[in-house]
Design a protein around this motif. Structure first.
Motif, PDB file in Angstrom:
ATOM      1  N   MET A 102      -6.751   2.650  -9.456  1.00  0.00           N
ATOM      2  CA  MET A 102      -6.014   1.752 -10.341  1.00  0.00           C
ATOM      3  C   MET A 102      -4.636   1.458  -9.767  1.00  0.00           C
ATOM      4  O   MET A 102      -3.993   2.339  -9.198  1.00  0.00           O
ATOM      5  CB  MET A 102      -5.878   2.370 -11.732  1.00  0.00           C
ATOM      6  N   LEU A 103      -4.194   0.201  -9.913  1.00  0.00           N
ATOM      7  CA  LEU A 103      -2.871  -0.180  -9.444  1.00  0.00           C
ATOM      8  C   LEU A 103      -1.829   0.663 -10.173  1.00  0.00           C
ATOM      9  O   LEU A 103      -1.707   0.600 -11.393  1.00  0.00           O
ATOM     10  CB  LEU A 103      -2.632  -1.673  -9.699  1.00  0.00           C
ATOM     11  N   ALA A 104      -1.060   1.452  -9.420  1.00  0.00           N
ATOM     12  CA  ALA A 104      -0.168   2.446 -10.012  1.00  0.00           C
ATOM     13  C   ALA A 104       1.277   1.984 -10.088  1.00  0.00           C
ATOM     14  O   ALA A 104       2.142   2.747 -10.521  1.00  0.00           O
ATOM     15  CB  ALA A 104      -0.245   3.749  -9.210  1.00  0.00           C
ATOM     16  N   ILE A 105       1.563   0.765  -9.665  1.00  0.00           N
ATOM     17  CA  ILE A 105       2.927   0.233  -9.714  1.00  0.00           C
ATOM     18  C   ILE A 105       3.072  -0.491 -11.047  1.00  0.00           C
ATOM     19  O   ILE A 105       2.503  -1.582 -11.227  1.00  0.00           O
ATOM     20  CB  ILE A 105       3.182  -0.720  -8.534  1.00  0.00           C
ATOM     21  N   PRO A 106       3.778   0.066 -12.024  1.00  0.00           N
ATOM     22  CA  PRO A 106       3.765  -0.492 -13.384  1.00  0.00           C
ATOM     23  C   PRO A 106       4.169  -1.964 -13.450  1.00  0.00           C
ATOM     24  O   PRO A 106       3.534  -2.750 -14.165  1.00  0.00           O
ATOM     25  CB  PRO A 106       4.754   0.397 -14.145  1.00  0.00           C
ATOM     26  N   LEU A 147       0.833  -1.201   0.000  1.00  0.00           N
ATOM     27  CA  LEU A 147       0.000   0.000   0.000  1.00  0.00           C
ATOM     28  C   LEU A 147       0.865   1.246   0.000  1.00  0.00           C
ATOM     29  O   LEU A 147       0.574   2.228  -0.706  1.00  0.00           O
ATOM     30  CB  LEU A 147      -0.924  -0.007   1.211  1.00  0.00           C
ATOM     31  N   ALA A 148       1.966   1.225   0.777  1.00  0.00           N
ATOM     32  CA  ALA A 148       2.869   2.374   0.794  1.00  0.00           C
ATOM     33  C   ALA A 148       3.497   2.597  -0.582  1.00  0.00           C
ATOM     34  O   ALA A 148       3.655   3.741  -1.030  1.00  0.00           O
ATOM     35  CB  ALA A 148       3.954   2.167   1.844  1.00  0.00           C
ATOM     36  N   LEU A 149       3.848   1.500  -1.270  1.00  0.00           N
ATOM     37  CA  LEU A 149       4.409   1.622  -2.612  1.00  0.00           C
ATOM     38  C   LEU A 149       3.374   2.154  -3.590  1.00  0.00           C
ATOM     39  O   LEU A 149       3.689   2.979  -4.457  1.00  0.00           O
ATOM     40  CB  LEU A 149       4.924   0.254  -3.074  1.00  0.00           C
ATOM     41  N   GLN A 150       2.124   1.716  -3.457  1.00  0.00           N
ATOM     42  CA  GLN A 150       1.030   2.220  -4.289  1.00  0.00           C
ATOM     43  C   GLN A 150       0.842   3.717  -4.070  1.00  0.00           C
ATOM     44  O   GLN A 150       0.690   4.491  -5.031  1.00  0.00           O
ATOM     45  CB  GLN A 150      -0.258   1.460  -3.956  1.00  0.00           C
ATOM     46  N   GLN A 151       0.876   4.160  -2.824  1.00  0.00           N
ATOM     47  CA  GLN A 151       0.689   5.579  -2.529  1.00  0.00           C
ATOM     48  C   GLN A 151       1.873   6.407  -3.025  1.00  0.00           C
ATOM     49  O   GLN A 151       1.705   7.530  -3.497  1.00  0.00           O
ATOM     50  CB  GLN A 151       0.486   5.764  -1.027  1.00  0.00           C
ATOM     51  N   GLU A 152       3.083   5.853  -2.918  1.00  0.00           N
ATOM     52  CA  GLU A 152       4.250   6.568  -3.426  1.00  0.00           C
ATOM     53  C   GLU A 152       4.177   6.738  -4.935  1.00  0.00           C
ATOM     54  O   GLU A 152       4.701   7.703  -5.495  1.00  0.00           O
ATOM     55  CB  GLU A 152       5.529   5.813  -3.036  1.00  0.00           C
ATOM     56  N   GLU A 179      11.964   6.377  -4.136  1.00  0.00           N
ATOM     57  CA  GLU A 179      12.853   7.498  -3.829  1.00  0.00           C
ATOM     58  C   GLU A 179      14.018   7.058  -2.956  1.00  0.00           C
ATOM     59  O   GLU A 179      15.114   7.595  -3.047  1.00  0.00           O
ATOM     60  CB  GLU A 179      12.069   8.604  -3.131  1.00  0.00           C
ATOM     61  N   ARG A 180      13.798   6.068  -2.098  1.00  0.00           N
ATOM     62  CA  ARG A 180      14.852   5.642  -1.170  1.00  0.00           C
ATOM     63  C   ARG A 180      15.742   4.548  -1.746  1.00  0.00           C
ATOM     64  O   ARG A 180      16.744   4.179  -1.138  1.00  0.00           O
ATOM     65  CB  ARG A 180      14.228   5.143   0.132  1.00  0.00           C
TER      66      ARG A 180
END
Length: 459
Positions: free
Chosen positions: A41-45, A28-33, A70-71
Motif C-alpha cells: 500500500m502507498l505509505a506516503i499519506p 520509491l525511496a520515499l515509500q520505503q522510508e 528524516e533529512r
C-alpha cells in the motif's frame, strides 16, 4: 545539505486498491522510508490522499504537497491521473530543503532569551500598535527622550535595518510567530539613535496571537555580530528571493496545503460552508503565492547576470503537460483544452523549466479569460530554423494597438479582476528572448487571440 539530482518528472503507478505498482527512484525511496515498498500500500499519506481524490472524482488532480523526511521537507507539485484500473502519478517539481520548524525547546529558549534581554520594554498588538512602554532597570533601560505613545504604530517609530545578509530578523519572527533577536532599528527621523530589538509572541488561552513584547537596547551597549551599514531597507535582487522564501513562501505553502486537506475532507465530511471557506483560503493563498513568484522572477530576470540553460525541449510535450495541469480549472468553466496528439513531437532548444513556465502563463491566461463553454487550442509547428507553440482562445482578442503594450510591466489592459499581477507576459517574453526566441500576438482563425512562443529549432 547536498541534494541529489532528480529527473524533471518523477513518475509512479498506483493500483485501484492503493498498492504502489511502479515508481521512479526518488518516490520509491520515499515509500520505503515511510515503511512500504513496491507491491504494498502507498505509505506516503499526502500522495495517498491525492490518489484517492483523483480516483473518487474520476479526473486528474494537481496540487502542491509537502512530505516530511528524516533529512528535511520535500516540496512537490503532484498530478494524479486516473486510468481504467490505476492512477498515474507525475511529480513535476521536487525540491528538498531542511525543515523550517525548529524544535520546541529551541523556540522556547529563544523566547526566554528575548524576554530576559536588557533594555526598555515595548509591547504591541496584532495591528503593530504600541500598547505599553516601560523603562528598564539600570542605565541600560533608559527610555528615549521621545518614547513611543500607546496607540502609535511600531513601524512609524522604528526604522528597521537589514543585517549583513540583507535579512530582517523581526520579519522572519513575525511571519513564523517566533521570538527574534538582533534586529537593528533606528528612530524614524533620527538615524543617530539606534537600538537592538528582541521580542517574543504572546498568545491567549485559545492559542490566538495577541501581540509581541520585547526589549530595546541602545546599540552602543549591545554585543552583536557585524552588521550592515545603517542604510534604508531595500530589497536587492540577490536577497529578495531569500527573504521571500524565509518569510512568506514557506509559511504560505503550508497554509495552502492545510486548506487543501481540509477542503478535500480527508479526515471525514464537513459542513458545506466550511468546505467553501477552506477552498477560498486555498485559492487566496495560491493567488498570493503567484504574486510572490512573479515578484521573485521579476527580480531575477532583470539582473544583468541572468542566463538560461540550453537543453533539448519538446514543444508538443510541453503543450500536453500544460494542458494537463489546467484540466481541472478548465472543467470548472466548461472549457475544452485541445493539445497535440500523444505521438506529436517538435524538438527545440531552450530551458525546460522556463519554457514550461511560459506555457503555464499562456494557457492559464487563456483558461482564465476565455468564455465559458469555449475551446482553447494548443498547436505546434516549425518554420525554417524556428520551432513554435501557439495558444489559441475564443475570447475577445487583443486590439492591434495594445499587442506590444500588453508585454509591459504591470499592464493588464484595464482589467479590474483579481486574476493576475500584470507581470506574467512581461516575464514570459523576457524568458523567451533569453532563450533565443520570442512571443508574438495575432488573431486566432476562429476569433480570439493567438499567443505564439518561438524557440530555436533543434536540428
Amino acid at each position: 545539505m547536498n541534494m541529489p539530482a532528480h529527473p524533471a518528472i518523477i513518475r509512479a503507478m498506483v493500483a485501484a486498491d492503493g498498492r504502489l505498482l511502479a515508481a521512479d527512484a526518488p518516490l520509491l525511496a520515499l515509500q520505503q522510508e515511510a515503511g512500504g515498498d513496491l507491491g504494498q500500500m502507498l505509505a506516503i499519506p499526502q500522495l495517498a490522499a491525492v490518489v484517492r481524490l483523483a480516483a473518487k472524482l474520476g479526473v486528474p488532480v494537481s496540487r502542491p504537497l509537502v512530505a516530511a523526511t528524516e533529512r528535511g521537507d520535500i516540496d512537490m507539485w503532484v498530478r494524479a491521473r486516473p486510468e481504467a484500473d490505476a492512477v498515474q502519478i507525475a511529480v513535476i517539481d521536487w525540491h528538498e530543503r531542511p525543515p523550517v520548524v525548529p524544535p520546541v525547546d529551541l523556540s522556547r529558549r529563544e523566547s526566554d532569551i528575548a524576554a530576559l534581554s536588557e533594555g526598555w520594554t515595548w509591547q504591541i498588538d496584532t495591528q503593530l500598535c504600541f500598547q505599553m512602554v516601560l523603562e528598564g532597570l539600570g542605565s541600560e533601560g533608559v527610555l528615549p527622550v521621545a518614547p513611543p505613545v500607546p496607540g502609535s504604530r511600531f513601524t512609524s517609530y522604528f526604522e528597521l535595518r537589514p543585517d549583513a545578509d540583507g535579512d530582517l530578523a523581526i520579519l522572519r519572527g513575525f511571519a513564523q510567530r517566533r521570538a527574534f533577536r538582533d534586529q537593528v532599528a533606528s528612530l524614524s527621523g533620527d538615524a543617530g539613535q539606534r537600538f537592538m530589538l528582541s521580542g517574543f509572541p504572546m498568545f491567549d488561552l485559545g492559542g490566538q496571537l495577541v501581540g509581541y513584547r520585547g526589549k530595546a537596547l541602545p546599540l552602543d551597549r549591545a554585543v552583536m555580530a557585524p552588521l550592515a551599514p545603517p542604510e534604508p531597507v531595500l530589497l536587492y535582487p540577490a536577497e529578495f528571493g531569500k527573504r521571500l522564501d524565509r518569510s512568506l513562501r514557506q509559511p504560505l505553502g503550508r497554509i495552502i496545503a492545510n486548506a487543501d486537506s481540509i477542503g478535500a475532507q480527508f479526515e471525514g465530511p464537513l459542513r458545506p460552508d466550511y468546505v467553501g471557506y477552506a477552498n477560498d483560503i486555498a485559492a487566496a493563498g495560491r493567488h498570493l503565492m503567484a504574486l510572490i513568484d512573479d515578484l521573485a522572477d521579476l527580480q531575477t530576470i532583470d539582473r544583468p547576470d541572468f542566463s538560461v540553460i540550453a537543453e533539448e525541449v519538446d514543444l508538443a510535450d510541453l503543450a500536453r503537460r500544460a494542458a494537463g495541469l489546467f484540466l481541472v480549472k478548465a472543467l470548472d468553466r466548461s472549457i475544452c483544452i485541445v493539445a497535440p496528439e500523444p505521438d506529436a513531437s517538435v524538438p527545440a532548444i531552450g530551458e525546460f523549466r522556463r519554457a514550461l513556465q511560459i506555457m503555464m502563463n499562456l494557457v492559464g491566461n487563456a483558461v482564465r479569460y476565455a468564455p465559458e463553454g469555449s475551446t482553447v487550442r494548443i498547436e505546434t509547428g516549425r518554420d525554417a530554423d524556428q520551432a513554435w507553440i501557439a495558444v489559441l482562445d475564443q475570447g475577445e482578442g487583443v486590439p492591434v494597438d495594445s499587442r506590444e503594450r500588453v508585454f509591459d510591466k504591470f499592464e493588464r489592459l484595464g482589467r479590474s479582476d483579481p486574476g493576475g499581477s500584470g507581470l506574467g507576459l512581461y516575464i514570459s517574453r523576457r524568458l523567451a528572448r533569453a532563450m533565443g526566441g520570442d512571443i508574438r500576438i495575432d488573431d486566432a482563425p476562429e476569433g480570439g487571440a493567438r499567443f505564439t512562443l518561438s524557440l530555436p529549432a533543434l536540428g
